[in-house]
Design a protein around this motif. Sequence first.
Motif, PDB file in Angstrom:
ATOM      1  N   UNK A 161      -5.911  -6.272   7.947  1.00  0.00           N
ATOM      2  CA  UNK A 161      -7.133  -6.549   7.210  1.00  0.00           C
ATOM      3  C   UNK A 161      -6.867  -6.253   5.740  1.00  0.00           C
ATOM      4  N   UNK A 162      -7.708  -6.789   4.883  1.00  0.00           N
ATOM      5  CA  UNK A 162      -7.590  -6.484   3.460  1.00  0.00           C
ATOM      6  C   UNK A 162      -7.848  -4.992   3.266  1.00  0.00           C
ATOM      7  N   UNK A 163      -6.914  -4.311   2.642  1.00  0.00           N
ATOM      8  CA  UNK A 163      -7.022  -2.871   2.429  1.00  0.00           C
ATOM      9  C   UNK A 163      -7.808  -2.622   1.138  1.00  0.00           C
ATOM     10  N   UNK A 164      -8.935  -1.910   1.239  1.00  0.00           N
ATOM     11  CA  UNK A 164      -9.727  -1.626   0.038  1.00  0.00           C
ATOM     12  C   UNK A 164      -8.928  -0.834  -0.992  1.00  0.00           C
ATOM     13  N   UNK A 165      -9.263  -1.033  -2.239  1.00  0.00           N
ATOM     14  CA  UNK A 165      -8.566  -0.356  -3.341  1.00  0.00           C
ATOM     15  C   UNK A 165      -8.644   1.167  -3.208  1.00  0.00           C
ATOM     16  N   UNK A 166      -9.752   1.678  -2.671  1.00  0.00           N
ATOM     17  CA  UNK A 166      -9.901   3.124  -2.529  1.00  0.00           C
ATOM     18  C   UNK A 166      -8.853   3.703  -1.573  1.00  0.00           C
ATOM     19  N   UNK A 167      -8.504   2.952  -0.556  1.00  0.00           N
ATOM     20  CA  UNK A 167      -7.474   3.411   0.388  1.00  0.00           C
ATOM     21  C   UNK A 167      -6.096   3.172  -0.204  1.00  0.00           C
ATOM     22  N   UNK A 168      -5.871   2.018  -0.782  1.00  0.00           N
ATOM     23  CA  UNK A 168      -4.571   1.701  -1.384  1.00  0.00           C
ATOM     24  C   UNK A 168      -4.194   2.724  -2.450  1.00  0.00           C
ATOM     25  N   UNK A 169      -5.177   3.214  -3.188  1.00  0.00           N
ATOM     26  CA  UNK A 169      -4.914   4.196  -4.243  1.00  0.00           C
ATOM     27  C   UNK A 169      -4.428   5.527  -3.683  1.00  0.00           C
ATOM     28  N   UNK A 170      -4.679   5.776  -2.421  1.00  0.00           N
ATOM     29  CA  UNK A 170      -4.265   7.046  -1.804  1.00  0.00           C
ATOM     30  C   UNK A 170      -2.924   6.952  -1.080  1.00  0.00           C
ATOM     31  N   UNK A 171      -2.359   5.768  -1.007  1.00  0.00           N
ATOM     32  CA  UNK A 171      -1.106   5.577  -0.265  1.00  0.00           C
ATOM     33  C   UNK A 171       0.109   6.281  -0.871  1.00  0.00           C
ATOM     34  N   UNK A 172       0.156   6.580  -2.159  1.00  0.00           N
ATOM     35  CA  UNK A 172       1.300   7.360  -2.642  1.00  0.00           C
ATOM     36  C   UNK A 172       1.450   8.712  -1.933  1.00  0.00           C
ATOM     37  N   UNK A 173       0.348   9.307  -1.506  1.00  0.00           N
ATOM     38  CA  UNK A 173       0.437  10.562  -0.744  1.00  0.00           C
ATOM     39  C   UNK A 173       1.126  10.318   0.600  1.00  0.00           C
ATOM     40  N   UNK A 174       0.863   9.169   1.202  1.00  0.00           N
ATOM     41  CA  UNK A 174       1.539   8.813   2.453  1.00  0.00           C
ATOM     42  C   UNK A 174       3.023   8.573   2.200  1.00  0.00           C
ATOM     43  N   UNK A 175       3.334   7.901   1.093  1.00  0.00           N
ATOM     44  CA  UNK A 175       4.732   7.630   0.751  1.00  0.00           C
ATOM     45  C   UNK A 175       5.501   8.934   0.573  1.00  0.00           C
ATOM     46  N   UNK A 176       4.857   9.910  -0.023  1.00  0.00           N
ATOM     47  CA  UNK A 176       5.512  11.209  -0.211  1.00  0.00           C
ATOM     48  C   UNK A 176       5.824  11.864   1.137  1.00  0.00           C
ATOM     49  N   UNK A 177       4.890  11.780   2.068  1.00  0.00           N
ATOM     50  CA  UNK A 177       5.148  12.312   3.411  1.00  0.00           C
ATOM     51  C   UNK A 177       6.329  11.606   4.072  1.00  0.00           C
ATOM     52  N   UNK A 178       6.338  10.284   4.004  1.00  0.00           N
ATOM     53  CA  UNK A 178       7.438   9.527   4.608  1.00  0.00           C
ATOM     54  C   UNK A 178       8.765   9.891   3.953  1.00  0.00           C
ATOM     55  N   UNK A 179       8.760  10.103   2.656  1.00  0.00           N
ATOM     56  CA  UNK A 179       9.990  10.473   1.950  1.00  0.00           C
ATOM     57  C   UNK A 179      10.466  11.860   2.358  1.00  0.00           C
ATOM     58  N   UNK A 180       9.538  12.783   2.527  1.00  0.00           N
ATOM     59  CA  UNK A 180       9.893  14.159   2.887  1.00  0.00           C
ATOM     60  C   UNK A 180      10.299  14.309   4.348  1.00  0.00           C
ATOM     61  N   UNK A 181       9.545  13.665   5.241  1.00  0.00           N
ATOM     62  CA  UNK A 181       9.733  13.888   6.688  1.00  0.00           C
ATOM     63  C   UNK A 181      10.436  12.751   7.409  1.00  0.00           C
ATOM     64  N   UNK A 182      10.404  11.563   6.820  1.00  0.00           N
ATOM     65  CA  UNK A 182      10.920  10.395   7.519  1.00  0.00           C
ATOM     66  C   UNK A 182       9.839   9.770   8.378  1.00  0.00           C
ATOM     67  N   UNK A 183      10.036   8.530   8.738  1.00  0.00           N
ATOM     68  CA  UNK A 183       9.047   7.784   9.513  1.00  0.00           C
ATOM     69  C   UNK A 183       8.828   8.407  10.887  1.00  0.00           C
ATOM     70  N   UNK A 184       9.906   8.758  11.558  1.00  0.00           N
ATOM     71  CA  UNK A 184       9.813   9.295  12.919  1.00  0.00           C
ATOM     72  C   UNK A 184       9.036  10.606  12.993  1.00  0.00           C
ATOM     73  N   UNK A 185       9.185  11.461  11.997  1.00  0.00           N
ATOM     74  CA  UNK A 185       8.554  12.785  12.026  1.00  0.00           C
ATOM     75  C   UNK A 185       7.200  12.846  11.332  1.00  0.00           C
TER      76      UNK A 185
END
Length: 70
Positions: free
Chosen positions: A7-31
Amino acid sequence: MKVVSMRHVPAQIAARLPAAAELFADRGLEDTKVEDVATATGVPKATLYYYFAGKEQILRQCPAGWWALR
């Protein structure tokens, strides 16, 4: 893997995705769990599942080039 159209991701959610990217960078996708992403972004887990089929799609929507800035 089941392909689900996103679905189209609202800007309010998209703006918070860098926090998710940081988690993926620190822990990896699997963890990294979707619950962890929900906590880090402040977006309820149910809302994340409304817009994304899973953590792989969340990762794909993370801002391009973010990894290089880390």
